[in-house]
Structures are given as C-alpha cells and as structure tokens.
Design a protein around this motif. Structure first.
Motif, PDB file in Angstrom:
ATOM      1  N   THR A  63       0.856  -1.186   0.000  1.00 59.62           N
ATOM      2  CA  THR A  63       0.000   0.000   0.000  1.00 59.62           C
ATOM      3  C   THR A  63       0.892   1.235   0.000  1.00 59.62           C
ATOM      4  OG1 THR A  63      -1.705  -1.177   1.238  1.00 59.62           O
ATOM      5  CG2 THR A  63      -1.849   1.223   1.221  1.00 59.62           C
ATOM      6  N   ASP A 102       0.151   8.538  -1.568  1.00 59.28           N
ATOM      7  CA  ASP A 102      -0.177   9.147  -2.866  1.00 59.28           C
ATOM      8  C   ASP A 102       1.076   9.530  -3.657  1.00 59.28           C
ATOM      9  OD1 ASP A 102      -2.867   8.843  -2.400  1.00 59.28           O
ATOM     10  OD2 ASP A 102      -3.377  10.942  -2.764  1.00 59.28           O
ATOM     11  N   LEU A 103       2.114  10.026  -2.970  1.00 61.06           N
ATOM     12  CA  LEU A 103       3.340  10.368  -3.700  1.00 61.06           C
ATOM     13  C   LEU A 103       3.974   9.104  -4.283  1.00 61.06           C
ATOM     14  CD1 LEU A 103       5.130  12.838  -4.438  1.00 61.06           C
ATOM     15  CD2 LEU A 103       6.634  12.115  -2.583  1.00 61.06           C
ATOM     16  N   LEU A 126       2.394   6.373  -5.203  1.00 63.67           N
ATOM     17  CA  LEU A 126       1.613   5.961  -6.376  1.00 63.67           C
ATOM     18  C   LEU A 126       2.014   6.778  -7.601  1.00 63.67           C
ATOM     19  CD1 LEU A 126      -1.991   5.547  -4.900  1.00 63.67           C
ATOM     20  CD2 LEU A 126      -0.597   3.747  -5.921  1.00 63.67           C
ATOM     21  N   SER A 127       2.156   8.101  -7.415  1.00 68.29           N
ATOM     22  CA  SER A 127       2.470   8.933  -8.580  1.00 68.29           C
ATOM     23  C   SER A 127       3.867   8.604  -9.114  1.00 68.29           C
ATOM     24  CB  SER A 127       2.330  10.423  -8.257  1.00 68.29           C
ATOM     25  OG  SER A 127       3.230  10.794  -7.265  1.00 68.29           O
ATOM     26  N   MET A 128       4.805   8.271  -8.227  1.00 72.29           N
ATOM     27  CA  MET A 128       6.156   7.923  -8.692  1.00 72.29           C
ATOM     28  C   MET A 128       6.163   6.562  -9.392  1.00 72.29           C
ATOM     29  SD  MET A 128       7.813  10.528  -8.213  1.00 72.29           S
ATOM     30  CE  MET A 128       6.998  11.995  -7.585  1.00 72.29           C
ATOM     31  N   TYR A 173       3.662   5.389 -11.155  1.00 76.72           N
ATOM     32  CA  TYR A 173       3.113   5.644 -12.492  1.00 76.72           C
ATOM     33  C   TYR A 173       4.159   6.359 -13.368  1.00 76.72           C
ATOM     34  CZ  TYR A 173      -1.303   4.784  -9.997  1.00 76.72           C
ATOM     35  OH  TYR A 173      -2.298   4.248  -9.230  1.00 76.72           O
ATOM     36  N   ALA A 174       4.857   7.335 -12.796  1.00 74.55           N
ATOM     37  CA  ALA A 174       5.862   8.069 -13.572  1.00 74.55           C
ATOM     38  C   ALA A 174       6.962   7.120 -14.037  1.00 74.55           C
ATOM     39  CB  ALA A 174       6.439   9.210 -12.740  1.00 74.55           C
ATOM     40  N   PHE A 199       0.739  15.987  -0.144  1.00 70.84           N
ATOM     41  CA  PHE A 199       0.467  15.822  -1.564  1.00 70.84           C
ATOM     42  C   PHE A 199      -0.730  14.893  -1.770  1.00 70.84           C
ATOM     43  CE2 PHE A 199       1.137  12.979  -5.200  1.00 70.84           C
ATOM     44  CZ  PHE A 199       1.111  13.892  -6.238  1.00 70.84           C
ATOM     45  N   LEU A 223      -2.723  12.668  -4.793  1.00 70.04           N
ATOM     46  CA  LEU A 223      -2.484  12.126  -6.138  1.00 70.04           C
ATOM     47  C   LEU A 223      -3.347  12.801  -7.197  1.00 70.04           C
ATOM     48  CD1 LEU A 223      -1.097   9.945  -7.922  1.00 70.04           C
ATOM     49  CD2 LEU A 223      -3.056   8.490  -7.457  1.00 70.04           C
ATOM     50  N   SER A 225       7.567  14.779 -13.311  1.00 68.33           N
ATOM     51  CA  SER A 225       7.114  13.480 -12.801  1.00 68.33           C
ATOM     52  C   SER A 225       5.590  13.373 -12.882  1.00 68.33           C
ATOM     53  CB  SER A 225       7.616  13.230 -11.376  1.00 68.33           C
ATOM     54  OG  SER A 225       7.103  14.191 -10.508  1.00 68.33           O
ATOM     55  N   MET A 226       4.880  14.486 -12.676  1.00 71.72           N
ATOM     56  CA  MET A 226       3.415  14.441 -12.767  1.00 71.72           C
ATOM     57  C   MET A 226       2.953  14.273 -14.216  1.00 71.72           C
ATOM     58  SD  MET A 226       2.468  14.305  -9.784  1.00 71.72           S
ATOM     59  CE  MET A 226       3.694  14.199  -8.491  1.00 71.72           C
ATOM     60  N   TYR A 247       4.621  12.568 -16.476  1.00 76.24           N
ATOM     61  CA  TYR A 247       4.821  11.145 -16.774  1.00 76.24           C
ATOM     62  C   TYR A 247       3.740  10.295 -16.091  1.00 76.24           C
ATOM     63  CZ  TYR A 247       9.470  12.904 -18.045  1.00 76.24           C
ATOM     64  OH  TYR A 247      10.520  13.607 -18.591  1.00 76.24           O
ATOM     65  N   ALA A 248       3.424  10.629 -14.839  1.00 76.33           N
ATOM     66  CA  ALA A 248       2.402   9.854 -14.111  1.00 76.33           C
ATOM     67  C   ALA A 248       1.056   9.970 -14.822  1.00 76.33           C
ATOM     68  CB  ALA A 248       2.304  10.334 -12.667  1.00 76.33           C
ATOM     69  N   ASP A 285       0.839   7.816 -17.859  1.00 76.79           N
ATOM     70  CA  ASP A 285       0.712   6.382 -17.581  1.00 76.79           C
ATOM     71  C   ASP A 285      -0.723   5.969 -17.263  1.00 76.79           C
ATOM     72  OD1 ASP A 285       2.021   3.737 -17.101  1.00 76.79           O
ATOM     73  OD2 ASP A 285       1.192   4.052 -15.096  1.00 76.79           O
ATOM     74  N   VAL A 286      -1.494   6.861 -16.603  1.00 76.33           N
ATOM     75  CA  VAL A 286      -2.838   6.467 -16.137  1.00 76.33           C
ATOM     76  C   VAL A 286      -3.958   7.170 -16.903  1.00 76.33           C
ATOM     77  CG1 VAL A 286      -1.987   5.968 -13.820  1.00 76.33           C
ATOM     78  CG2 VAL A 286      -2.958   8.218 -14.300  1.00 76.33           C
ATOM     79  N   VAL A 319      -5.823   8.135  -1.668  1.00 79.72           N
ATOM     80  CA  VAL A 319      -6.291   8.333  -0.291  1.00 79.72           C
ATOM     81  C   VAL A 319      -7.640   9.055  -0.259  1.00 79.72           C
ATOM     82  CG1 VAL A 319      -5.807   9.555   1.873  1.00 79.72           C
ATOM     83  CG2 VAL A 319      -3.985   8.281   0.731  1.00 79.72           C
TER      84      VAL A 319
END
Lengths: 242, 242
Positions: A174, A177-178, A180-182, A184-185, B148, B150, B181-182, B184-185, B188-189, B201
């Motif tokens: 688990t 949020d940071l 998760l974003s990394m 995906y990046a 942060f 997501l 990084s955002m 790229y994230a 991806d999604v 979250v």
C-alpha cells in the motif's frame, strides 16, 4: 505492507522514520557512488554530514570523498563521481564520504530500525531485502537543496514496482499518494531512463559541469545485487547484505 | 515558458507565486465543485478561509457552501459535493464557499498576477488561457492537510500535457522536476483516471463516506470550456473567461 515515499530530506519527520526500514536514495550521485565503491571492493564507507567530521576521521589508509555543490572538496581524495571510485583506487580501503544531500538524508534516518542504501543500480536488491523483513518501509528521496529531484522520485517508483513484483501474493503493498504517482511516472519512462535523467534539473547541471557519463552510469537499473545497511555508522557490502 | 508545479499549499512560498499566473487545483473536491456550480449558472463565487467569514457574507439570496473534514458545515446550504450544485439550486445565485484546502490555496496565491481555478474538468481551458498570456506559470496543488494528493498531481500533469500541446512551436514548456514526474504519471494512467482516483487516499475516503459518484464526476477530463479567474475576491465564469 505500508510504503511511504518522502519527496526530500526537508519533508522527513523523525516520527515517520522511527522503527521502520528506510531506503535512502540519492541517485545523482551520493548513493550511486557509495554502491559503486562497494561493488569495486571498498571495505566500508562512513557517511558524515560535515567536511570537518570527515577530516577528523582521516587516518592512514582511509580515503576521503565527497562534494559541495557538485565539486570535489579541497584536500579530499575523490569528488562525488562514481567513476572515480575504481577497483584499483578503493579495493580493500575504508572510505569517509560527505555530500550535500545524500549523507544528510542518512543522518536524518538515524532512528530507523534499519537504513538501506538505494539507487537505480540496486533497486531490486533493496526491494528483496525489504520484502524479507516485517514492518513498514519508507523510501526517503534525498532531493536537492530541500527540493524534490526527479531521478530520486523515479527510483522510488522503481523500488515500489519491485516491491509489488516480489511481495508474496498473500500480502499487498500500500503506497502513499506520492508513492503511487512515482510508480506511475516510472512506468511511463522505464524504457527511456538515460534520456529522462539527462533532462531533469540535476542531469542538466551535471552535464554542464562535464559529468554526463556519471548520469548515464547512475541510470542503469538493477545491475548490483546487494542492498547494504548502515550499521554502527558504517556501510559495508558484507555477505549479510547480499 | 517556465511552469512550476507545487505539491501542496504548505510548500508554496509567496515569492514563488508573485507576478505569475497561478492555477489552483483541488480536484477532490473544491475547485471541481466551484466549476460545476459556475457551469450550472451560478453568478459568482466568493471563496473564504473561515466559517465565520462565510457567515458574515450571508445575506438575502447568497448561498453558503463548504466543508470541514469532508462534511457539510451546520447552517450551510450545501456541502462540498459538486452534485449538490444543480442548475435549479444555483442558477443566477451568488455563492460563498469555504473548504479545508482549496480555499486556503486560493488565499495563499493572493499575490499572483492572476489566479485561475482548475481541475480535470477544465484543464485544457486553463492551459489555453495560460498560453495566451506571457510570463511564468505555477500549478498549485492544494493537497490534503499539507500533504500531496495524487488527484491534484495528475491534474497538474494533464495541464502540463495540454500546455505542451497548445504552446506555439516557437516556444517551449520547461517544467520543474515535480512537474515532469506528474506529466509522466498522468501519461501512464490517462486511460484509467476514474479507477486511479478511486484508489488514492481521498478517493478511498470519499467512497467510504458515500461520495463515490463525486469522485467519478471529478475524474472527467476537459468537459468544461472555461477557466475562471479570481477578480476582486470573486470567481465568475464570465464571457471574458471563456
């Protein structure tokens, strides 16, 4: 398993690190350099925060390495370029290293139950070592001068991916949020890491300063099979770490 | 054009925002709710930081909306669910809104040359409005309780993508490392935004509280063609903003 990714040393609160396994990342270049030195036979590395502390530990046979603002410190044996730490230079030797961000992150994690040294070079080994322990994990990106650095974030994303891949199916990873974003990046750029690292702030700065080959060296994924821990103030790639 | 993405209100320094176009994002849910109300004919919205300020502005015909900890404030007409702000409820009306994070981000950006209200719903319109202006831009993610979030990061990534797509070929978009990084994230999604927002979250928390449909409403991309600015303390979807 809860895994928290923290964006820079400045963002790390001691209570978030206590009693956890903390993976410290400084891809460009401190942790990549330490891992390269260990891979080339360096006996152990003592990370310290200040130049004065480093000089106090200087004695026969101990080599000093490190940087301030990407530049070698006067009187030191090495700067912070991993390519300086060749087998002929470091095999069998003890090192003391101080850098602007990476060694500060290691000190900050002092109350962790275990501190691992991570980079793109050994991401899988870090994940495997975390999976074999119980409890929660933190991936601490060193960042640069208290700001988030892309290369550390992408490394956190790779370690998250490796944790997911290596976790037994009965357990779940688990991420915050940071994290998760990394993740995906990382997935988006995984097939073009070298050029991505060359395009971020530190990649551009190092290229300008003549260290383009360092960036390419540090952009290699899972080429080192060990995840060393900090024990009694020293880092060693001992058999126990493999 | 330099574009800086900031991870949460807590990370925003006034000097980073001064004299720039600042896009404030709070996808779940403040800015998505404001944009939905304006799309449904609401005349204008006054964002305020505290419940007391909101009550002081209450007069005939003015509606109060907002939340603390995702819940409607006692005595207010609406909570922070965009689905409450229907045409029959808000058409032609003035609103005063206070939320935990989004309105705080708007106040923090007070010294910007222009503040735009952004979300996934109107990301392209925000990018188009930024492209038509000169100067630098900041994408300020509200985050949640200084951390942060997501969904805000992915929205920043979408706006970055739209900026790149709409910038004349003679100009370049230069993103800070968090912005890269955002981007790229988001890439991806991008084909699975609803499930991604449900997995973070705030998505999980809102689902637990019965607001799953709010998350799905806020996960829609580029469905609103306007990027309203804060002018004299009020937000209006006037013709000038289209």
């Amino acid at each position: 398993m809860n895994v928290q990714v923290i964006s820079s040393v400045n963002e790390a609160r001691t209570e978030d690190l206590q009693h956890k396994t903390v993976i410290v990342i400084d891809v460009l270049r401190a942790t990549s350099t330490m891992l390269t030195a260990l891979a080339n036979g360096c006996r152990d590395i003592t990370p310290v925060e200040t130049v004065i502390q480093a000089k106090q530990l200087q004695e026969n046979g101990v080599l000093l390495g490190g940087e301030r603002n990407c530049k070698k410190i006067p009187g030191f044996d090495f700067g912070n370029s991993p390519l300086e730490y060749t087998e002929s230079e470091v095999n069998g030797k003890s090192l003391v290293i101080t850098t602007t961000n990476g060694t500060r992150a290691i000190q900050k994690a002092g109350k962790a139950s275990r501190i691992l040294i991570g980079s793109l070079l050994n991401a899988r080994a870090c994940a495997e070592r975390v999976v074999s322990t119980c409890g929660e994990a933190v991936i601490l990106c060193s960042g640069t001068n208290d700001a988030f650095a892309l290369e550390d974030g992408l490394c956190a994303g790779l370690i998250a991916q490796e944790l997911i891949d290596h976790m037994p199916s009965s357990k779940q990873v688990t991420l915050n949020d940071l994290g998760l974003s990394m993740l995906y990046a990382y997935r988006d750029v995984s097939d073009r890491l070298p050029e991505t690292l060359l395009s971020c702030v530190n990649g551009k700065r190092l290229t300008r300063l003549g260290f383009r080959d360092d960036v390419l060296h540090c952009a290699r994924v899972n080429v080192l099979p060990f995840a060393p821990a900090v024990q009694d103030g020293k880092i060693a790639a001992s058999a126990a770490c493999l």
